[in-house]
Design a protein around this motif. Structure first.
Motif, PDB file in Angstrom:
ATOM      1  N   SER A 210       8.352   6.308  13.172  1.00 16.35           N
ATOM      2  CA  SER A 210       8.656   7.148  12.008  1.00 16.35           C
ATOM      3  C   SER A 210       8.799   8.623  12.369  1.00 16.35           C
ATOM      4  N   LEU A 211       8.589   8.966  13.613  1.00 19.83           N
ATOM      5  CA  LEU A 211       8.565  10.373  14.019  1.00 19.83           C
ATOM      6  C   LEU A 211       9.977  10.892  14.266  1.00 19.83           C
ATOM      7  N   LYS A 212      10.476  11.687  13.324  1.00 20.37           N
ATOM      8  CA  LYS A 212      11.831  12.235  13.414  1.00 20.37           C
ATOM      9  C   LYS A 212      11.864  13.758  13.406  1.00 20.37           C
ATOM     10  N   THR A 274       5.953  26.220   4.101  1.00 14.86           N
ATOM     11  CA  THR A 274       6.541  24.953   3.676  1.00 14.86           C
ATOM     12  C   THR A 274       7.367  24.366   4.803  1.00 14.86           C
ATOM     13  N   CYS A 275       7.365  23.049   4.916  1.00 14.68           N
ATOM     14  CA  CYS A 275       8.194  22.363   5.912  1.00 14.68           C
ATOM     15  C   CYS A 275       8.646  21.022   5.349  1.00 14.68           C
ATOM     16  N   ARG A 276       9.895  20.678   5.623  1.00 12.67           N
ATOM     17  CA  ARG A 276      10.410  19.349   5.264  1.00 12.67           C
ATOM     18  C   ARG A 276      10.432  18.515   6.544  1.00 12.67           C
ATOM     19  N   PHE A 277       9.710  17.397   6.540  1.00 12.29           N
ATOM     20  CA  PHE A 277       9.428  16.661   7.762  1.00 12.29           C
ATOM     21  C   PHE A 277       9.541  15.161   7.540  1.00 12.29           C
ATOM     22  N   HIS A 278       9.614  14.433   8.653  1.00  7.56           N
ATOM     23  CA  HIS A 278       9.627  12.963   8.631  1.00  7.56           C
ATOM     24  C   HIS A 278       8.676  12.491   9.726  1.00  7.56           C
ATOM     25  N   ALA A 279       7.441  12.166   9.350  1.00 10.65           N
ATOM     26  CA  ALA A 279       6.421  11.728  10.306  1.00 10.65           C
ATOM     27  C   ALA A 279       5.222  11.213   9.521  1.00 10.65           C
ATOM     28  N   ARG A 280       4.410  10.398  10.186  1.00  7.53           N
ATOM     29  CA  ARG A 280       3.161   9.952   9.566  1.00  7.53           C
ATOM     30  C   ARG A 280       2.153  11.094   9.496  1.00  7.53           C
ATOM     31  N   ARG A 326      -7.273  26.643  16.465  1.00  7.58           N
ATOM     32  CA  ARG A 326      -7.204  25.295  17.025  1.00  7.58           C
ATOM     33  C   ARG A 326      -6.133  24.513  16.273  1.00  7.58           C
ATOM     34  N   LEU A 327      -6.005  23.220  16.596  1.00  9.63           N
ATOM     35  CA  LEU A 327      -5.101  22.332  15.871  1.00  9.63           C
ATOM     36  C   LEU A 327      -5.854  21.722  14.694  1.00  9.63           C
ATOM     37  N   TYR A 328      -5.276  21.818  13.495  1.00  2.10           N
ATOM     38  CA  TYR A 328      -5.853  21.247  12.271  1.00  2.10           C
ATOM     39  C   TYR A 328      -4.996  20.059  11.839  1.00  2.10           C
ATOM     40  N   ALA A 329      -5.635  18.924  11.620  1.00  2.00           N
ATOM     41  CA  ALA A 329      -4.936  17.708  11.188  1.00  2.00           C
ATOM     42  C   ALA A 329      -4.875  17.703   9.660  1.00  2.00           C
ATOM     43  N   LEU A 330      -3.682  17.915   9.103  1.00  2.00           N
ATOM     44  CA  LEU A 330      -3.517  18.104   7.665  1.00  2.00           C
ATOM     45  C   LEU A 330      -3.212  16.819   6.918  1.00  2.00           C
ATOM     46  N   LEU A 331      -2.343  15.971   7.493  1.00  2.00           N
ATOM     47  CA  LEU A 331      -1.906  14.756   6.802  1.00  2.00           C
ATOM     48  C   LEU A 331      -1.889  13.574   7.757  1.00  2.00           C
ATOM     49  N   ARG A 332      -2.228  12.397   7.240  1.00  2.00           N
ATOM     50  CA  ARG A 332      -1.950  11.112   7.885  1.00  2.00           C
ATOM     51  C   ARG A 332      -1.554  10.146   6.768  1.00  2.00           C
ATOM     52  N   GLN A 333      -0.255   9.881   6.688  1.00  2.00           N
ATOM     53  CA  GLN A 333       0.264   9.116   5.568  1.00  2.00           C
ATOM     54  C   GLN A 333       0.181   7.610   5.825  1.00  2.00           C
ATOM     55  N   PRO A 334      -0.357   6.855   4.883  1.00  2.00           N
ATOM     56  CA  PRO A 334      -0.280   5.399   4.979  1.00  2.00           C
ATOM     57  C   PRO A 334       1.050   4.902   4.412  1.00  2.00           C
ATOM     58  N   GLY A 335       1.453   3.723   4.784  1.00  2.00           N
ATOM     59  CA  GLY A 335       2.642   3.121   4.190  1.00  2.00           C
ATOM     60  C   GLY A 335       3.932   3.655   4.754  1.00  2.00           C
ATOM     61  N   ALA A 336       5.020   3.396   4.017  1.00  2.00           N
ATOM     62  CA  ALA A 336       6.369   3.777   4.449  1.00  2.00           C
ATOM     63  C   ALA A 336       6.507   5.295   4.503  1.00  2.00           C
ATOM     64  N   ILE A 337       7.293   5.772   5.468  1.00  2.00           N
ATOM     65  CA  ILE A 337       7.481   7.198   5.691  1.00  2.00           C
ATOM     66  C   ILE A 337       8.915   7.579   5.346  1.00  2.00           C
ATOM     67  N   ALA A 338       9.056   8.690   4.615  1.00  2.00           N
ATOM     68  CA  ALA A 338      10.366   9.249   4.283  1.00  2.00           C
ATOM     69  C   ALA A 338      10.280  10.761   4.454  1.00  2.00           C
ATOM     70  N   PHE A 339      11.421  11.446   4.397  1.00  2.00           N
ATOM     71  CA  PHE A 339      11.378  12.906   4.424  1.00  2.00           C
ATOM     72  C   PHE A 339      10.590  13.412   3.224  1.00  2.00           C
ATOM     73  N   SER A 340       9.677  14.336   3.482  1.00  2.00           N
ATOM     74  CA  SER A 340       8.814  14.901   2.446  1.00  2.00           C
ATOM     75  C   SER A 340       8.652  16.389   2.700  1.00  2.00           C
TER      76      SER A 340
END
Length: 359
Positions: A210-212, A274-280, A326-340
């Protein structure tokens, strides 16, 4: 179980290079050649350029002669390196009795990673047990002719580099080669099984399918993938407005920010990224330059609280606090991934944002 090697679309950090083009070309070349120890190899370079050592007295190539050595270049905000760390730690523990020496070379990417105090703090937080050469002046990097984070080198007991691998993956092949080198060195009781690791948080394997969206640096000079009503102004405070729509794989700012050649600093409460992304996964390298400072932030995905999609550094309402860099982990999406669209709002000035990374 060991994660599969990433495909050619894997994102790796490359220094002042063509990024994905070099990474993809290298991966195809390595896959075509296969992973195997080389019969000769150049000598292990000098380690004298390190400014300090952690978990060890200073080591030299001469002192390490007679031992099998795994050398890895890393920097503590690199998500690609973080995803390799469970394997490096596991190998260090598993083969220590057979004489394996794991040596980390911490070479900074961002200015705050040059600080010995920051490297020591990060090493402690990550539970790093093996020796670390702090290469803040990049002299060890240059001695190796290194080109990426992470980069791994296997050195035999004769002090020769027998294999090199840039980026993630090749875990099973690497461990098999470690076993072979230890056998060649005459070590007894070398295990023949492979480690089983399960990375958590930012150390979990990426969802490569899903990483685009590539890694995005939040800076001017050069600016990349910026969507803005007005151009970024380097080095001074400026008020920004984001466009009505952000193109895929682009970022934008709103509110007052100062953007430099390395980062963007929020200059008012309510400033947004803001960022428009496609990734888990979505991670943000950020923090407060002032010691002891903290800035609260709120994350929204497509205008909503993340709920079950929150990362380890946010809650289900999207709330988090930025303090140390440092690196902060903001999101980990379950299920299907689309541009968000991800929107991060900071409640006060002072936070600096450096890079968005994805998994």
């Amino acid at each position: 179980m060991p994660s599969p090697s990433p495909p050619s679309s894997s994102r790796r950090r490359w220094v002042r290079s063509g990024g994905l083009l070099l990474a993809s070309a290298w991966w195809r070349s390595a896959a075509a050649q296969g992973a195997a120890l080389q019969p000769g190899g150049r000598p292990l370079p000098d380690l004298g350029g390190a400014v300090a050592w952690l978990q060890s007295e200073p080591l030299s190539a001469r002192q390490l002669r007679g031992q099998v050595v795994l050398v890895q270049f890393w920097t503590f905000t690199c998500v690609n390196w973080l995803r390799t760390l469970p394997y490096i730690q596991a190998w260090s523990r598993k083969y220590r009795a057979q004489g394996l020496v794991v040596l980390g070379i911490h070479t900074p990417e961002f200015g705050f990673e040059e600080s010995l105090a920051n490297v020591r703090r990060a090493s402690g937080q990550l539970g790093i047990e093996f020796p670390v050469a702090v290469d803040s002046q990049r002299q060890v990097w240059q001695a190796f002719g290194n080109r990426a984070w992470p980069a791994l080198y296997l050195v035999d007991a004769a002090g020769r580099i027998r294999w090199q691998h840039d980026g993630e993956g090749q875990y099973a092949a690497t461990e098999r080669m470690l076993q072979q080198l230890l056998g060649e060195a005459g070590a007894a009781g070398v295990p023949t099984d492979l480690v089983q690791v399960q990375g958590r948080g930012a150390q979990a394997p990426a969802d490569w399918a899903s990483l685009k969206t590539p890694e995005i640096y939040l800076r001017a000079l050069p600016a990349e993938r910026v969507a803005a009503v007005q151009a970024l102004v380097a080095g001074r405070r400026q008020s920004y407005r984001r466009p009505p729509q952000t193109p895929d794989n682009h970022w934008s700012l709103s509110g007052d920010w100062t953007v430099t050649s390395e980062a963007a600093r929020a200059e008012q409460g309510g400033a947004q990224l803001t960022c428009r992304f496609h990734a888990r996964d979505v991670n943000l390298v950020m923090g407060c330059a002032a010691a002891g400072a903290a800035v609260n932030f709120t994350v929204r995905i497509d205008g909503r609280a993340p709920g079950a999609a929150h990362g380890v550094d946010t809650d289900s309402e999207g709330r988090g606090t930025a303090s140390s860099q440092r690196l902060y982990a903001l999101l980990r999406q379950p299920g299907a991934i689309a541009f968000s669209d991800i929107e991060i709002t900071f409640d006060r000035p002072g936070v600096e944002v450096y890079a968005l990374t994805f998994g």
